[in-house]
Design a protein around this motif. Sequence first.
Motif, PDB file in Angstrom:
ATOM      1  N   GLU A  90       0.427  -0.980   0.005  1.00 32.51           N
ATOM      2  CA  GLU A  90      -0.156  -0.396   0.536  1.00 32.51           C
ATOM      3  C   GLU A  90       0.252   0.897   0.272  1.00 32.51           C
ATOM      4  OE1 GLU A  90      -1.902   0.629   3.613  1.00 32.51           O
ATOM      5  OE2 GLU A  90      -1.486  -0.605   4.540  1.00 32.51           O
ATOM      6  N   GLU A 131       2.062   2.199  -3.818  1.00 28.65           N
ATOM      7  CA  GLU A 131       0.400   2.942  -4.388  1.00 28.65           C
ATOM      8  C   GLU A 131       0.183   3.957  -4.108  1.00 28.65           C
ATOM      9  OE1 GLU A 131      -3.537   2.728  -5.157  1.00 28.65           O
ATOM     10  OE2 GLU A 131      -2.411   3.206  -3.071  1.00 28.65           O
ATOM     11  N   VAL A 185      -3.243  -4.048  -5.026  1.00 33.46           N
ATOM     12  CA  VAL A 185      -2.762  -3.459  -4.177  1.00 33.46           C
ATOM     13  C   VAL A 185      -2.968  -4.900  -3.167  1.00 33.46           C
ATOM     14  CG1 VAL A 185      -2.325  -2.427  -1.230  1.00 33.46           C
ATOM     15  CG2 VAL A 185      -2.695  -1.011  -3.587  1.00 33.46           C
ATOM     16  N   SER A 206      -1.564  -7.279   0.712  1.00 31.01           N
ATOM     17  CA  SER A 206      -1.265  -7.192   2.004  1.00 31.01           C
ATOM     18  C   SER A 206      -0.296  -7.930   2.583  1.00 31.01           C
ATOM     19  CB  SER A 206      -2.297  -7.198   2.860  1.00 31.01           C
ATOM     20  OG  SER A 206      -2.083  -7.547   3.760  1.00 31.01           O
TER      21      SER A 206
END
Length: 329
Positions: free
Chosen positions: A100, A103, A117, A119
């Motif tokens: 993130e 991005e 995106v 995680s």
Amino acid sequence: MMKNKTYLAMLALLLLTLVLSACGSNSANEPASEEQETASQESNEEENITEPVEEEASGTVIYESELGPVEIPANPTRIVALTNAPNVLSLGGNLVGVDEWTEANPLFTEKLEGVTVVSEGNLESIASQTPDLIIAGSHMSNIEEYAKIAPTVVYTWGKLDYLDQQIEIGKLLNKEEEALNWVDDFKERTATIGNEIKAKYGDDVTVSVFEVADSGLYVYGDNWARGTEILYQAMKLEMPEKVKEDALGPGMYNLSLEVMPEYSGDFIVASRSLAGTADVMNTEIWNGLPAVQNNRVIEIEAKASSYSDPITLEYLLEIFTEGFLGQAE
């Protein structure tokens, strides 16, 4: 008498046919001529050359990672980068998943259009991108799980300096030569600009890099992004003694506004949100700093300055060149 002659003629013709047929058969079974052998060998060699190239392009190689050898695609085409995504971008790597923070960086918005995106804690978000290579940080807790999804290479932040890290990503993507060429060129250009700055302001000119935000005030050492690698490592500019004392070792140091003058150099690089003005910059202490009074403050966008990859470094180098050398005394 006539019958005998006719019989003998027919027999002679039959024998001639048999001889010619045998010659033709023997010719077909004879070893090939030297010219024929050479042509055949060249044809086989061409076939043998083509096949390994195809295998290399679509096959795998062994990459020596810091956790040991990893078998990776020779030319990965679906990369999930949980770390070092900007380095991958700078070499034209095909990203299908990024963290993130990358991005959210405005420098990469267009380059990451259509990239998902993901995680580090959400394995499903990573697996759904069907990656053929995953790049992760050594601090992440799911490295073994990543390796079940795709070949996974791990880096420890700060283990390599910013230039060696780029070279290492080049090796990973089969683009080492491209990475090396950029490193050599960047070192040459920054050294030249650094010498020009010293020639203009003196060899002992100092610069401080502050993060100026309402949430806090920080000063940085020589390896904490925000252009510190360019200023201190590549250009070899000096930092104030107080910065060396408190920020050089840990990389950054949180300070109060009251002591800011002790850390302020001849120039200030102010990393902040350029969308507004930080409260610090409206104070008497800030406006009393010599660098502020002498118009020697170079402002950079904080969100666009938090990495040390080639895209970010080139962006900052242009700003620094104008900030140091473009202004009139």
